[in-house]
Design an enzyme around this catalytic site. Structure first.
Site, PDB file in Angstrom:
ATOM      1  N   ASP A   1      30.521  45.746  32.620  1.00  0.00           N
ATOM      2  CA  ASP A   1      30.628  45.885  31.159  1.00  0.00           C
ATOM      3  C   ASP A   1      30.377  44.565  30.434  1.00  0.00           C
ATOM      4  O   ASP A   1      30.127  44.544  29.226  1.00  0.00           O
ATOM      5  CB  ASP A   1      31.995  46.460  30.756  1.00  0.00           C
ATOM      6  CG  ASP A   1      33.199  45.657  31.232  1.00  0.00           C
ATOM      7  OD1 ASP A   1      33.003  44.578  31.839  1.00  0.00           O
ATOM      8  OD2 ASP A   1      34.339  46.099  30.997  1.00  0.00           O
TER       9      ASP A   1
ATOM     10  N   TYR B   1      27.509  34.159  34.236  1.00  0.00           N
ATOM     11  CA  TYR B   1      27.643  35.336  35.108  1.00  0.00           C
ATOM     12  C   TYR B   1      27.074  36.586  34.440  1.00  0.00           C
ATOM     13  O   TYR B   1      26.233  37.288  35.004  1.00  0.00           O
ATOM     14  CB  TYR B   1      29.122  35.568  35.472  1.00  0.00           C
ATOM     15  CG  TYR B   1      29.395  36.962  36.001  1.00  0.00           C
ATOM     16  CD1 TYR B   1      28.955  37.351  37.263  1.00  0.00           C
ATOM     17  CD2 TYR B   1      30.076  37.915  35.218  1.00  0.00           C
ATOM     18  CE1 TYR B   1      29.180  38.643  37.739  1.00  0.00           C
ATOM     19  CE2 TYR B   1      30.307  39.197  35.687  1.00  0.00           C
ATOM     20  CZ  TYR B   1      29.856  39.561  36.941  1.00  0.00           C
ATOM     21  OH  TYR B   1      30.062  40.837  37.411  1.00  0.00           O
ATOM     22  N   SER B   2      27.529  36.888  33.213  1.00  0.00           N
ATOM     23  CA  SER B   2      27.095  38.152  32.599  1.00  0.00           C
ATOM     24  C   SER B   2      25.607  38.110  32.251  1.00  0.00           C
ATOM     25  O   SER B   2      24.921  39.133  32.314  1.00  0.00           O
ATOM     26  CB  SER B   2      27.951  38.505  31.385  1.00  0.00           C
ATOM     27  OG  SER B   2      27.996  37.464  30.456  1.00  0.00           O
TER      28      SER B   2
ATOM     29  N   HIS C   1      35.256  32.470  26.229  1.00  0.00           N
ATOM     30  CA  HIS C   1      36.057  33.594  26.742  1.00  0.00           C
ATOM     31  C   HIS C   1      35.892  34.856  25.872  1.00  0.00           C
ATOM     32  O   HIS C   1      36.309  34.870  24.709  1.00  0.00           O
ATOM     33  CB  HIS C   1      37.529  33.155  26.734  1.00  0.00           C
ATOM     34  CG  HIS C   1      38.444  34.004  27.526  1.00  0.00           C
ATOM     35  ND1 HIS C   1      39.781  33.706  27.662  1.00  0.00           N
ATOM     36  CD2 HIS C   1      38.246  35.144  28.224  1.00  0.00           C
ATOM     37  CE1 HIS C   1      40.358  34.614  28.416  1.00  0.00           C
ATOM     38  NE2 HIS C   1      39.445  35.510  28.761  1.00  0.00           N
TER      39      HIS C   1
HETATM   40  P1  NAD Z   1      32.998  39.899  45.394  1.00  0.00           P
HETATM   41  O1  NAD Z   1      32.726  38.508  44.934  1.00  0.00           O
HETATM   42  O2  NAD Z   1      34.341  40.265  45.900  1.00  0.00           O
HETATM   43  O3  NAD Z   1      31.963  40.314  46.526  1.00  0.00           O
HETATM   44  C1  NAD Z   1      30.603  39.965  46.478  1.00  0.00           C
HETATM   45  C2  NAD Z   1      30.062  40.068  47.903  1.00  0.00           C
HETATM   46  O4  NAD Z   1      28.659  39.761  47.870  1.00  0.00           O
HETATM   47  C3  NAD Z   1      30.710  39.090  48.876  1.00  0.00           C
HETATM   48  O5  NAD Z   1      31.066  39.753  50.055  1.00  0.00           O
HETATM   49  C4  NAD Z   1      29.616  38.063  49.144  1.00  0.00           C
HETATM   50  O6  NAD Z   1      29.689  37.495  50.441  1.00  0.00           O
HETATM   51  C5  NAD Z   1      28.362  38.917  48.970  1.00  0.00           C
HETATM   52  N1  NAD Z   1      27.187  38.124  48.647  1.00  0.00           N
HETATM   53  C6  NAD Z   1      27.095  37.120  47.732  1.00  0.00           C
HETATM   54  N2  NAD Z   1      25.840  36.626  47.733  1.00  0.00           N
HETATM   55  C7  NAD Z   1      25.132  37.334  48.644  1.00  0.00           C
HETATM   56  C8  NAD Z   1      23.785  37.320  49.074  1.00  0.00           C
HETATM   57  N3  NAD Z   1      22.899  36.425  48.581  1.00  0.00           N
HETATM   58  N4  NAD Z   1      23.383  38.201  50.021  1.00  0.00           N
HETATM   59  C9  NAD Z   1      24.268  39.095  50.544  1.00  0.00           C
HETATM   60  N5  NAD Z   1      25.567  39.158  50.178  1.00  0.00           N
HETATM   61  C10 NAD Z   1      25.991  38.294  49.230  1.00  0.00           C
HETATM   62  O7  NAD Z   1      32.575  40.814  44.157  1.00  0.00           O
HETATM   63  P2  NAD Z   1      33.135  42.228  43.700  1.00  0.00           P
HETATM   64  O8  NAD Z   1      34.231  42.000  42.747  1.00  0.00           O
HETATM   65  O9  NAD Z   1      33.329  43.070  44.895  1.00  0.00           O
HETATM   66  O10 NAD Z   1      31.873  42.743  42.855  1.00  0.00           O
HETATM   67  C11 NAD Z   1      30.857  43.528  43.476  1.00  0.00           C
HETATM   68  C12 NAD Z   1      29.819  43.894  42.442  1.00  0.00           C
HETATM   69  O11 NAD Z   1      30.443  44.592  41.376  1.00  0.00           O
HETATM   70  C13 NAD Z   1      29.128  42.699  41.793  1.00  0.00           C
HETATM   71  O12 NAD Z   1      27.774  43.018  41.601  1.00  0.00           O
HETATM   72  C14 NAD Z   1      29.827  42.529  40.466  1.00  0.00           C
HETATM   73  O13 NAD Z   1      28.978  41.951  39.503  1.00  0.00           O
HETATM   74  C15 NAD Z   1      30.146  43.970  40.133  1.00  0.00           C
HETATM   75  N6  NAD Z   1      31.313  44.185  39.266  1.00  0.00           N
HETATM   76  C16 NAD Z   1      32.540  43.723  39.640  1.00  0.00           C
HETATM   77  C17 NAD Z   1      33.645  44.006  38.842  1.00  0.00           C
HETATM   78  C18 NAD Z   1      35.030  43.534  39.206  1.00  0.00           C
HETATM   79  O14 NAD Z   1      35.958  43.753  38.419  1.00  0.00           O
HETATM   80  N7  NAD Z   1      35.250  42.943  40.365  1.00  0.00           N
HETATM   81  C19 NAD Z   1      33.485  44.728  37.663  1.00  0.00           C
HETATM   82  C20 NAD Z   1      32.190  45.134  37.287  1.00  0.00           C
HETATM   83  C21 NAD Z   1      31.126  44.890  38.122  1.00  0.00           C
HETATM   84  O1  DAU Z   2      34.637  43.204  33.225  1.00  0.00           O
HETATM   85  C1  DAU Z   2      34.119  43.240  34.515  1.00  0.00           C
HETATM   86  C2  DAU Z   2      34.233  41.860  35.163  1.00  0.00           C
HETATM   87  O2  DAU Z   2      35.610  41.663  35.457  1.00  0.00           O
HETATM   88  C3  DAU Z   2      33.373  41.724  36.403  1.00  0.00           C
HETATM   89  O3  DAU Z   2      32.022  41.855  36.071  1.00  0.00           O
HETATM   90  C4  DAU Z   2      33.614  40.363  37.068  1.00  0.00           C
HETATM   91  O4  DAU Z   2      32.899  40.284  38.298  1.00  0.00           O
HETATM   92  C5  DAU Z   2      35.115  40.248  37.361  1.00  0.00           C
HETATM   93  O5  DAU Z   2      35.399  38.961  37.902  1.00  0.00           O
HETATM   94  C6  DAU Z   2      35.927  40.444  36.078  1.00  0.00           C
HETATM   95  O6  DAU Z   2      35.713  39.350  35.149  1.00  0.00           O
HETATM   96  P1  DAU Z   2      36.905  38.750  34.280  1.00  0.00           P
HETATM   97  O7  DAU Z   2      36.524  37.385  33.866  1.00  0.00           O
HETATM   98  O8  DAU Z   2      37.332  39.693  33.244  1.00  0.00           O
HETATM   99  O9  DAU Z   2      38.059  38.721  35.415  1.00  0.00           O
HETATM  100  P2  DAU Z   2      39.154  37.606  35.802  1.00  0.00           P
HETATM  101  O10 DAU Z   2      40.073  38.237  36.782  1.00  0.00           O
HETATM  102  O11 DAU Z   2      38.538  36.300  36.147  1.00  0.00           O
HETATM  103  O12 DAU Z   2      39.932  37.418  34.414  1.00  0.00           O
HETATM  104  C7  DAU Z   2      40.571  38.518  33.784  1.00  0.00           C
HETATM  105  C8  DAU Z   2      41.138  38.016  32.473  1.00  0.00           C
HETATM  106  O13 DAU Z   2      42.206  37.098  32.750  1.00  0.00           O
HETATM  107  C9  DAU Z   2      40.158  37.226  31.635  1.00  0.00           C
HETATM  108  O14 DAU Z   2      40.413  37.475  30.256  1.00  0.00           O
HETATM  109  C10 DAU Z   2      40.468  35.770  31.954  1.00  0.00           C
HETATM  110  C11 DAU Z   2      41.954  35.809  32.217  1.00  0.00           C
HETATM  111  N1  DAU Z   2      42.475  34.852  33.214  1.00  0.00           N
HETATM  112  C12 DAU Z   2      41.860  34.781  34.411  1.00  0.00           C
HETATM  113  C13 DAU Z   2      42.319  33.926  35.381  1.00  0.00           C
HETATM  114  C14 DAU Z   2      41.628  33.828  36.730  1.00  0.00           C
HETATM  115  C15 DAU Z   2      43.611  34.110  32.927  1.00  0.00           C
HETATM  116  O15 DAU Z   2      44.176  34.202  31.827  1.00  0.00           O
HETATM  117  N2  DAU Z   2      44.067  33.259  33.888  1.00  0.00           N
HETATM  118  C16 DAU Z   2      43.471  33.128  35.101  1.00  0.00           C
HETATM  119  O16 DAU Z   2      43.939  32.296  35.930  1.00  0.00           O
END
Ligand code: NAD
Ligand code: DAU
Length: 363
Positions: A132, A157-158, A305
């Site tokens: 998102d 990142y985004s 942020h």
């Molecule tokens: P994560 O960081 O836990 O896992 C990413 C994985 O990708 C890791 O296992 C890493 O080793 C692997 N990786 C990184 N670079 C690589 C490469 N070059 N080749 C092969 N593998 C590689 O991330 P996640 O939280 O599991 O997110 C997975 C996907 O979902 C991502 O595309 C992220 O953008 C998307 N996403 C995550 C969230 C969230 O809240 N975590 C929300 C929305 C979308």
């Molecule tokens: O919205 C989807 C995204 O959610 C994914 O695409 C990303 O891969 C995933 O990492 C996540 O991003 P956020 O930046 O939202 O997640 P994070 O857990 O890093 O932070 C959540 C919220 O908390 C954000 O507003 C920042 C805040 N935060 C985060 C950390 C690590 C804090 O206030 N303190 C912290 O130490």
């Protein structure tokens, strides 16, 4: 189906592999992961028992490897999770995000195109996992993001994820690759690396460490249990419109302050009902008769942020019948319980012994 899951050893990828194999234990699943700091093969230990499962250590930017895997495993479906995923890391080092999220996705698309679209072409699907965050930041009273919201990414990142979404779209429109994309909100649940807010807060409480709240803590995230995300991806793979995008969200909007306070309360409740926790985690505030929220500290805000994310999942509900099963309160309780029950997992990913094991196992 023979499915290639990229980023399979990460948080959502490993949950997806478990989800998929639970429903289809006999199916071919090739789990590909470069095993960066975020990739943990221990997340996939249970999958090793499935007869059709294979793990491959490799980079999505290695086109020869991807083409070889697609051919030798007769892969017809790619579910592409692999990415650099942590916003704070992207602020300190954006280059890796461009390399993996943009260049890596382009190499993967090209490999799929050259194998799947050569000759007469075969039935196939390339499903791209996005976020998102590509839509930017919402004001408090603005409607939630829909599939037609304009892209406005704000962090490295985004921006890299937005670029990858556009590449996926272009490979469909230009070359006819059969693609789908899902953009989901913040996931939580088992196996999340403790740099992200929820596991960081749980683990810090157990260590008696401060809980850093960026800025004033009023930023809003829309929390989605990872199991609901996996069922949403499955629905898109099954019935999604080729070339279409689907937003997946859990109706779980919370400010960071509300979220952290909830986690503090749940951990304190667990200590109140289980005496062994005070012995296992003597540094936790509850072990000393104090409240976990005494550890909360406001710290310098994250640059750029985003204030608020919220997903409108109406399309996937109307067209594919998907709905989230978890409400956020129950999902957070389950997640606290998972971290309490899997101390060995988070200690090993945090203490470096895991990286040594990785080096021995995979070179
Ligand atoms: P994560 O960081 O836990 O896992 C990413 C994985 O990708 C890791 O296992 C890493 O080793 C692997 N990786 C990184 N670079 C690589 C490469 N070059 N080749 C092969 N593998 C590689 O991330 P996640 O939280 O599991 O997110 C997975 C996907 O979902 C991502 O595309 C992220 O953008 C998307 N996403 C995550 C969230 C969230 O809240 N975590 C929300 C929305 C979308
Ligand atoms: O919205 C989807 C995204 O959610 C994914 O695409 C990303 O891969 C995933 O990492 C996540 O991003 P956020 O930046 O939202 O997640 P994070 O857990 O890093 O932070 C959540 C919220 O908390 C954000 O507003 C920042 C805040 N935060 C985060 C950390 C690590 C804090 O206030 N303190 C912290 O130490």
């Amino acid at each position: 189906m023979a499915i290639l899951v990229t980023g399979a050893a990460g948080f959502i990828g490993s949950n997806f592999v478990h989800h998929w194999l639970a429903a289809r234990p006999e199916e071919r699943v090739v789990a590909l992961d470069a095993l960066t700091y975020a990739g943990n093969p221990a997340n996939l230990a249970d999958a090793e028992r499935a007869p059709g499962y294979r793990f491959v250590k490799g980079d999505i930017a290695d086109g020869d490897l991807i083409q070889r895997l697609l051919r030798e495993e007769s892969i017809d479906t790619i579910v592409h999770f692999a990415a650099e995923s942590h916003v704070d890391r992207s602020i300190h080092g954006p280059a890796e995000f461009v390399q993996t999220n943009v260049v890596g996705t382009q190499v993967l698309l090209e490999a799929a195109r050259s194998v799947w679209l050569a000759g007469s072409g075969q039935p196939h699907r390339f499903h791209h996992i996005s976020t998102d965050e590509v839509y930017g930041s919402l004001a408090p009273d603005e409607s939630a993001f829909s599939e037609t919201t304009a892209y406005a990414p704000n962090s490295p990142y985004s921006a890299s994820k937005a670029a990858s979404d556009h590449l996926v779209r272009a490979w469909h429109h230009t070359y006819g690759l059969q693609v789908t994309t899902s953009n989901c909100s913040n996931n939580y649940g088992p196996y999340q690396f403790p740099e992200k807010l929820i596991p960081l807060v749980i683990v810090n409480i157990l260590h008696g460490r401060e809980l850093p709240i960026y800025g004033d803590g009023s930023n809003v995230r829309d929390w989605l249990h990872v199991a609901d995300h996996c069922s949403g991806i499955e629905a898109v793979l099954r019935d999604g419109e080729v070339g279409g995008t689907y937003n997946i969200g859990g109706y779980g909007e919370l400010t960071n302050l509300e979220l952290v306070r909830t986690l503090c309360r749940v951990v304190d409740e667990r200590f109140a009902t289980d005496e062994t926790l005070a012995t296992r985690f003597p540094e936790a505030p509850a072990a000393r008769g104090e409240a976990a929220d005494s550890l909360m500290r406001f710290v310098t805000d994250r640059p750029g942020h985003d204030r608020r994310y919220a997903i409108d999942p109406q399309r996937i509900t109307d067209e594919l019948g998907w709905k989230p099963r978890f409400d956020v309160e129950q999902g957070l309780k389950d997640t606290v319980d998972w971290y309490l029950g899997n101390e060995g997992w988070w200690r090993s990913v945090m203490d470096g012994s895991y990286k040594e094991w990785l080096a021995r196992q995979y070179g």
